[in-house]
Design a protein around this motif. Sequence first.
Motif, PDB file in Angstrom:
ATOM      1  N   GLU A 126      19.725 -45.511  24.927  1.00 23.90           N
ATOM      2  CA  GLU A 126      20.987 -46.128  25.351  1.00 23.90           C
ATOM      3  C   GLU A 126      20.879 -47.657  25.291  1.00 23.90           C
ATOM      4  OE1 GLU A 126      23.848 -44.237  26.710  1.00 23.90           O
ATOM      5  OE2 GLU A 126      24.660 -46.264  26.776  1.00 23.90           O
ATOM      6  N   ILE A 127      19.846 -48.174  25.954  1.00 24.19           N
ATOM      7  CA  ILE A 127      19.681 -49.627  26.007  1.00 24.19           C
ATOM      8  C   ILE A 127      18.365 -49.993  25.334  1.00 24.19           C
ATOM      9  CG2 ILE A 127      19.522 -51.627  27.511  1.00 24.19           C
ATOM     10  CD1 ILE A 127      20.944 -50.036  29.630  1.00 24.19           C
ATOM     11  N   PRO A 128      18.433 -50.791  24.266  1.00 20.98           N
ATOM     12  CA  PRO A 128      17.197 -51.132  23.552  1.00 20.98           C
ATOM     13  C   PRO A 128      16.397 -52.203  24.291  1.00 20.98           C
ATOM     14  CG  PRO A 128      19.080 -52.200  22.537  1.00 20.98           C
ATOM     15  CD  PRO A 128      19.627 -51.369  23.655  1.00 20.98           C
ATOM     16  N   THR A 129      15.189 -52.447  23.837  1.00 24.86           N
ATOM     17  CA  THR A 129      14.354 -53.477  24.443  1.00 24.86           C
ATOM     18  C   THR A 129      14.660 -54.824  23.796  1.00 24.86           C
ATOM     19  OG1 THR A 129      12.626 -53.112  22.827  1.00 24.86           O
ATOM     20  CG2 THR A 129      12.469 -51.893  24.883  1.00 24.86           C
ATOM     21  N   LYS A 130      14.286 -55.892  24.486  1.00 20.00           N
ATOM     22  CA  LYS A 130      14.547 -57.235  23.988  1.00 20.00           C
ATOM     23  C   LYS A 130      13.836 -57.455  22.659  1.00 20.00           C
ATOM     24  CE  LYS A 130      16.248 -60.499  27.291  1.00 20.00           C
ATOM     25  NZ  LYS A 130      16.972 -59.594  28.124  1.00 20.00           N
ATOM     26  N   MET A 131      12.627 -56.892  22.539  1.00 23.20           N
ATOM     27  CA  MET A 131      11.870 -57.068  21.300  1.00 23.20           C
ATOM     28  C   MET A 131      12.620 -56.440  20.124  1.00 23.20           C
ATOM     29  SD  MET A 131       9.214 -58.763  21.915  1.00 23.20           S
ATOM     30  CE  MET A 131       7.752 -58.516  20.958  1.00 23.20           C
ATOM     31  N   LEU A 165      31.245 -53.300  13.347  1.00 24.72           N
ATOM     32  CA  LEU A 165      32.104 -53.122  12.178  1.00 24.72           C
ATOM     33  C   LEU A 165      33.395 -52.412  12.558  1.00 24.72           C
ATOM     34  CD1 LEU A 165      29.564 -52.085   9.412  1.00 24.72           C
ATOM     35  CD2 LEU A 165      30.755 -54.247   9.641  1.00 24.72           C
ATOM     36  N   LYS A 166      33.272 -51.464  13.511  1.00 22.43           N
ATOM     37  CA  LYS A 166      34.475 -50.751  13.935  1.00 22.43           C
ATOM     38  C   LYS A 166      35.470 -51.735  14.536  1.00 22.43           C
ATOM     39  CE  LYS A 166      35.305 -46.448  16.298  1.00 22.43           C
ATOM     40  NZ  LYS A 166      34.814 -45.559  17.304  1.00 22.43           N
ATOM     41  N   LYS A 167      34.923 -52.665  15.320  1.00 20.54           N
ATOM     42  CA  LYS A 167      35.809 -53.650  15.940  1.00 20.54           C
ATOM     43  C   LYS A 167      36.462 -54.514  14.877  1.00 20.54           C
ATOM     44  CE  LYS A 167      34.338 -53.908  20.585  1.00 20.54           C
ATOM     45  NZ  LYS A 167      33.273 -54.384  21.430  1.00 20.54           N
ATOM     46  N   GLU A 168      35.737 -54.751  13.788  1.00 21.04           N
ATOM     47  CA  GLU A 168      36.281 -55.594  12.733  1.00 21.04           C
ATOM     48  C   GLU A 168      37.087 -54.819  11.709  1.00 21.04           C
ATOM     49  OE1 GLU A 168      34.412 -58.787  11.019  1.00 21.04           O
ATOM     50  OE2 GLU A 168      34.702 -59.529  13.050  1.00 21.04           O
ATOM     51  N   PHE A 169      37.143 -53.499  11.874  1.00 17.24           N
ATOM     52  CA  PHE A 169      37.852 -52.638  10.927  1.00 17.24           C
ATOM     53  C   PHE A 169      37.300 -52.774   9.516  1.00 17.24           C
ATOM     54  CE2 PHE A 169      40.879 -51.088  13.797  1.00 17.24           C
ATOM     55  CZ  PHE A 169      41.164 -52.116  14.672  1.00 17.24           C
ATOM     56  N   SER A 170      36.023 -53.031   9.398  1.00 16.76           N
ATOM     57  CA  SER A 170      35.438 -53.095   8.054  1.00 16.76           C
ATOM     58  C   SER A 170      34.244 -52.145   7.958  1.00 16.76           C
ATOM     59  CB  SER A 170      35.026 -54.508   7.709  1.00 16.76           C
ATOM     60  OG  SER A 170      34.223 -55.028   8.739  1.00 16.76           O
ATOM     61  N   GLY A 171      34.391 -50.962   8.552  1.00 16.33           N
ATOM     62  CA  GLY A 171      33.299 -49.995   8.508  1.00 16.33           C
ATOM     63  C   GLY A 171      33.099 -49.384   7.141  1.00 16.33           C
ATOM     64  N   PRO A 196      17.381 -47.319  13.672  1.00 17.17           N
ATOM     65  CA  PRO A 196      18.601 -46.520  13.879  1.00 17.17           C
ATOM     66  C   PRO A 196      19.485 -47.061  15.010  1.00 17.17           C
ATOM     67  CG  PRO A 196      16.675 -45.099  13.770  1.00 17.17           C
ATOM     68  CD  PRO A 196      16.168 -46.500  13.765  1.00 17.17           C
ATOM     69  N   ARG A 197      18.858 -47.578  16.057  1.00 12.34           N
ATOM     70  CA  ARG A 197      19.617 -48.131  17.175  1.00 12.34           C
ATOM     71  C   ARG A 197      20.363 -49.381  16.715  1.00 12.34           C
ATOM     72  NH1 ARG A 197      22.501 -49.368  20.024  1.00 12.34           N
ATOM     73  NH2 ARG A 197      22.697 -49.461  22.269  1.00 12.34           N
ATOM     74  N   GLY A 198      19.700 -50.177  15.869  1.00 14.65           N
ATOM     75  CA  GLY A 198      20.329 -51.389  15.351  1.00 14.65           C
ATOM     76  C   GLY A 198      21.513 -51.060  14.469  1.00 14.65           C
ATOM     77  N   ARG A 199      21.306 -50.045  13.641  1.00 16.41           N
ATOM     78  CA  ARG A 199      22.389 -49.658  12.734  1.00 16.41           C
ATOM     79  C   ARG A 199      23.593 -49.177  13.535  1.00 16.41           C
ATOM     80  NH1 ARG A 199      21.861 -45.991   7.326  1.00 16.41           N
ATOM     81  NH2 ARG A 199      19.834 -46.972   7.129  1.00 16.41           N
ATOM     82  N   ALA A 200      23.319 -48.443  14.604  1.00 17.49           N
ATOM     83  CA  ALA A 200      24.414 -47.951  15.451  1.00 17.49           C
ATOM     84  C   ALA A 200      25.182 -49.120  16.050  1.00 17.49           C
ATOM     85  CB  ALA A 200      23.838 -47.059  16.538  1.00 17.49           C
ATOM     86  N   ASP A 201      24.439 -50.137  16.503  1.00 18.49           N
ATOM     87  CA  ASP A 201      25.092 -51.304  17.086  1.00 18.49           C
ATOM     88  C   ASP A 201      25.938 -52.030  16.050  1.00 18.49           C
ATOM     89  OD1 ASP A 201      24.490 -54.290  18.737  1.00 18.49           O
ATOM     90  OD2 ASP A 201      25.017 -52.440  19.781  1.00 18.49           O
ATOM     91  N   PHE A 202      25.412 -52.144  14.849  1.00 15.45           N
ATOM     92  CA  PHE A 202      26.130 -52.797  13.762  1.00 15.45           C
ATOM     93  C   PHE A 202      27.415 -52.037  13.464  1.00 15.45           C
ATOM     94  CE2 PHE A 202      26.516 -55.787  10.509  1.00 15.45           C
ATOM     95  CZ  PHE A 202      26.666 -55.210   9.255  1.00 15.45           C
ATOM     96  N   LEU A 238      25.553 -61.469  14.096  1.00 18.41           N
ATOM     97  CA  LEU A 238      24.612 -62.123  15.000  1.00 18.41           C
ATOM     98  C   LEU A 238      25.313 -63.102  15.934  1.00 18.41           C
ATOM     99  CD1 LEU A 238      21.551 -62.822  12.693  1.00 18.41           C
ATOM    100  CD2 LEU A 238      21.802 -61.066  14.422  1.00 18.41           C
ATOM    101  N   LYS A 239      26.468 -63.616  15.506  1.00 17.29           N
ATOM    102  CA  LYS A 239      27.176 -64.554  16.371  1.00 17.29           C
ATOM    103  C   LYS A 239      28.240 -63.849  17.214  1.00 17.29           C
ATOM    104  CE  LYS A 239      26.844 -68.230  12.941  1.00 17.29           C
ATOM    105  NZ  LYS A 239      27.666 -68.147  11.733  1.00 17.29           N
ATOM    106  N   SER A 240      28.366 -62.547  16.999  1.00 18.79           N
ATOM    107  CA  SER A 240      29.503 -61.851  17.620  1.00 18.79           C
ATOM    108  C   SER A 240      29.230 -61.516  19.071  1.00 18.79           C
ATOM    109  CB  SER A 240      29.761 -60.557  16.859  1.00 18.79           C
ATOM    110  OG  SER A 240      28.720 -59.651  17.176  1.00 18.79           O
ATOM    111  N   PRO A 241      30.313 -61.242  19.854  1.00 16.32           N
ATOM    112  CA  PRO A 241      30.130 -60.842  21.255  1.00 16.32           C
ATOM    113  C   PRO A 241      29.381 -59.518  21.386  1.00 16.32           C
ATOM    114  CG  PRO A 241      32.460 -60.865  20.626  1.00 16.32           C
ATOM    115  CD  PRO A 241      31.720 -61.463  19.506  1.00 16.32           C
ATOM    116  N   VAL A 242      29.510 -58.626  20.383  1.00 14.39           N
ATOM    117  CA  VAL A 242      28.799 -57.335  20.452  1.00 14.39           C
ATOM    118  C   VAL A 242      27.302 -57.584  20.540  1.00 14.39           C
ATOM    119  CG1 VAL A 242      28.289 -55.211  19.202  1.00 14.39           C
ATOM    120  CG2 VAL A 242      30.573 -56.165  19.136  1.00 14.39           C
ATOM    121  N   TYR A 243      26.809 -58.458  19.666  1.00 10.70           N
ATOM    122  CA  TYR A 243      25.373 -58.725  19.648  1.00 10.70           C
ATOM    123  C   TYR A 243      24.941 -59.451  20.904  1.00 10.70           C
ATOM    124  CZ  TYR A 243      20.797 -60.183  17.949  1.00 10.70           C
ATOM    125  OH  TYR A 243      19.451 -60.382  17.811  1.00 10.70           O
ATOM    126  N   LYS A 244      25.756 -60.431  21.310  1.00 13.45           N
ATOM    127  CA  LYS A 244      25.386 -61.203  22.502  1.00 13.45           C
ATOM    128  C   LYS A 244      25.325 -60.286  23.719  1.00 13.45           C
ATOM    129  CE  LYS A 244      26.527 -65.831  21.057  1.00 13.45           C
ATOM    130  NZ  LYS A 244      25.857 -65.722  19.832  1.00 13.45           N
TER     131      LYS A 244
END
Lengths: 408, 479
Positions: B288-293, B319-325, B309-315, B407-413
């Motif tokens: 559910e929640i990844p590590t900082k590393m 993308l869903k938010k940006e409608f460019s999936g 796989p966790r990173g890809r899911a986050d990405f 990387l600059k998006s609120p999702v990543y932050k």
Amino acid sequence: MEPQLQGQVIRQLFFLIGATSVNSILLRKDLCSCRKGMLSSPHQNTPRHREILCFLVEMAAQPSDTLATLKTESETLKTKLEEERAKLHDVELHQVAEKIEALGQFVMKTRRALKGHGNKVLCLDWCKDKRRIVSSSQDGKVIVWDAFTTNKEHAVTMPCTWVMACAYAPSGCAVACGGLDNKCSVYPLSLDKNENLAAKKKSVAMHTNYLSACCFTNSDMQILTSSGDGTCALWDVESGQMLQSFHGHAADVLCLDLAPSETGNTFVSGGCDKKSCVWDMRTGQCVQSFETHESDINSVRYYPSGDAFASGSDDATCRLYDLRADREVAIYSKESIIFGASSVDFSLSGRLLFGGYNDYTINVWDVLKGTRVSILFGHENRVSTLRVSPDGTAFCSGSWDHTLRIWA
Amino acid sequence: MTIRSDRDHGQRYRPRMSCLKKLEATVVQMQDPSTGVKGTDQKLNITTIPHVITGQDIVAWITKNVNIDNDEAQAFGTMLVAFGYIYPLQDHKKLVLRPDGSLYRFQTPYFWPVQKWKAEDTDYAIYLAKRNIRKKGVLHAYEQEEYNKLHKWMNHKWDFIVMQAKEQYQFQSLSKADRVVFDCQERAYWIVHRPPPQTHSAMDYGLDRHIDRNAEEKKTYDYYRRIIIYTQQAVMRSRVKSSVSLGALAKYITTFKNHDPFLVPCLPSNPWHTDDNSYWELNAPDVEIPTKMSVERWSFSFYELLNDPRGRADFKIFLKKEFSGENLAFWEAAEELKWGTAASMSEKAEQIFKTFLAPGAPRWINIDGRTMGLTVKGLEHPHRYVLDAAQTHIFMLMKKDTFYRYLKSPVYKEIQKKAISPAPHNFSEAQLQQNMRNRRPSINPIITWQKEQEEKAKAAAAAGPVDIKKLMASKLDRK
């Protein structure tokens, strides 16, 4: 000048002029192809002309002559290649490494010893779940272990001995292995411990000599194999069809490794002809090759970024080759190490190179500085295979003393 | 299956044994009367054996002259003993170097492991027969077995063998001491070449390689032409300056240094050290929640983000938010095509065309006209790499643009803030012992895979064809 000498000089001059003029008539570029001495232009091709010229050309172009000229041409080209490679060589690896801080002391111990094989362990591979291992041995047994608990989960007995290649599928649902039977077979694993895995075995690859290495690509559906018959091949698992074959090695191919890059379209192979070649999987062409080792190359492994690879050889050295600069950039050797390296692998960051050697030891090298940081003892016979786990937390070494050891 | 065992009779150079030359050079140095290992005379029963050396002297000499430390010197010495250059006087069946007062002798060069030929069965039979003649019942159990086997196989030559054995036995016109020494040497030679059960012979180097090194490679016309063509192409290859490429290698190492468990201890602890697999649980693909590393590692390169796989899911969430999936979906579908089974290829290609490339397709990807033209044309005769051009274009687009926006998006932050940094474990000795006893098995990867497949099927069903009109309407609204 003496009269006899004068006569000789005049004769030589006459022959020289005559020969060069005939030469230039025969070998004018617009008239014929000099290699084959044939006339390519039809205009000069009157019957009389043809007869005379063909006769003269036959005299000039003896088969041994062509072979010798080809040999010299290939030699000059090879030196030219080396020159081109050297032109862009403006810095050595250890110079770049000066800015990087040195490594501290390492304490690596055997954390697990997996005992169960009845004979020499020849090959091993990790599963993507970071704790399972498949290993194969000389007596034909292939065992799947949960290395963390040291339990044996599956065991398969192959119909041949010397199973020199084994690989775990990326999904974790199958293993592939092969050896003296010249084939690579895929065994789907099952959750039922009592099921006979040999029943569902699928024969995928067929070579004309022993199978030396096999590796799944990014999915369970394709396998890359290398064989003692000097070729590598890409196979479709479902149908057993050969998708691509790779010819270029002049002797047994002993090892291969797939590139970790995002495009994932290349792989490197090493063989008994002392050459390591980088291949394009789509076209089957050899893209780059390196021939600096002095003996058989037993193992090749890509650097984690995919821009370089290391090779271990019977000449007791490991070498690092940079693919973008197209040259060998480091040699890892020591005077006290005289036995061949059988297997090499990088740590996760690429800073450490682990090498299993035939003198029963494992040497750990600092890739950048070129020095040896540690030597590990423990095996009682030669180390035949060595792999770092997928998350880099440990590495496993298999040896001819029938055991596998996990080091961390 | 080919029979490989008698491939090597006769004078053939065995290149896999070329290390023996270097060993021999060292052994010769060791026997130097002034600078070599110092030997003494040793009393054995009633005879005195000359030139006996101790294990610790050997290790000390190797440490000094080969310039290595004690452990390595011991390993090097073990190699010398294993190959038979030095043989032990006590406990002669175990060929290891003991760094204490154990006694060893140098083997006579006559019995050195020669590179050129294998120790013959006939010679072994003669040796065993000789020992049998000298004293009945002196053979060990395994030797008796071998003797009987050889007697059966070589029955036709047995008279010759016995005669040879008798000759050699009677020829012993040496003094008693010399005879004892010679017996020791011969016995040591045969221990190396015919190892007792449960031991191995260092001379065993495995399978012979197929290439016949004694044969000259046929240098034909074709051979040279191939080399010439290949070398010409190689000369034309574009290369990068060493400083650039080596710099990149060094940069990779510095970037990943903190993530390498061998260099910097992983948190909370390395499962192999402490027998606690929290590290694996925290980095599981479906956590559910990844590590900082992990989150930090996603920022190193687009490849690292996709690989986890966790990173890809986050990405995908981004993308869903940006409608460019559709870009990532297309890339994944193309990967499946490339690495899939040959049988399913045309069907998959058809599917991809309908979903992503056809004009008015539900998840139409935006690629330039030329690439689109090439791809559509190629799809008429679909092959494995037909989508390569389009896939590379889309991948580069994602890598150079979408990735940095991610990387600059609120999702990543947000995920950076949420990510946990586990505290390092500090187990006591007792706790470590308990951990060792409680090692838990993990879920079988087959089950994990089945679950993943189910999830994928569900997601595919849920996604379905997107209603273009609604999509356009919502986009216009946003503007």
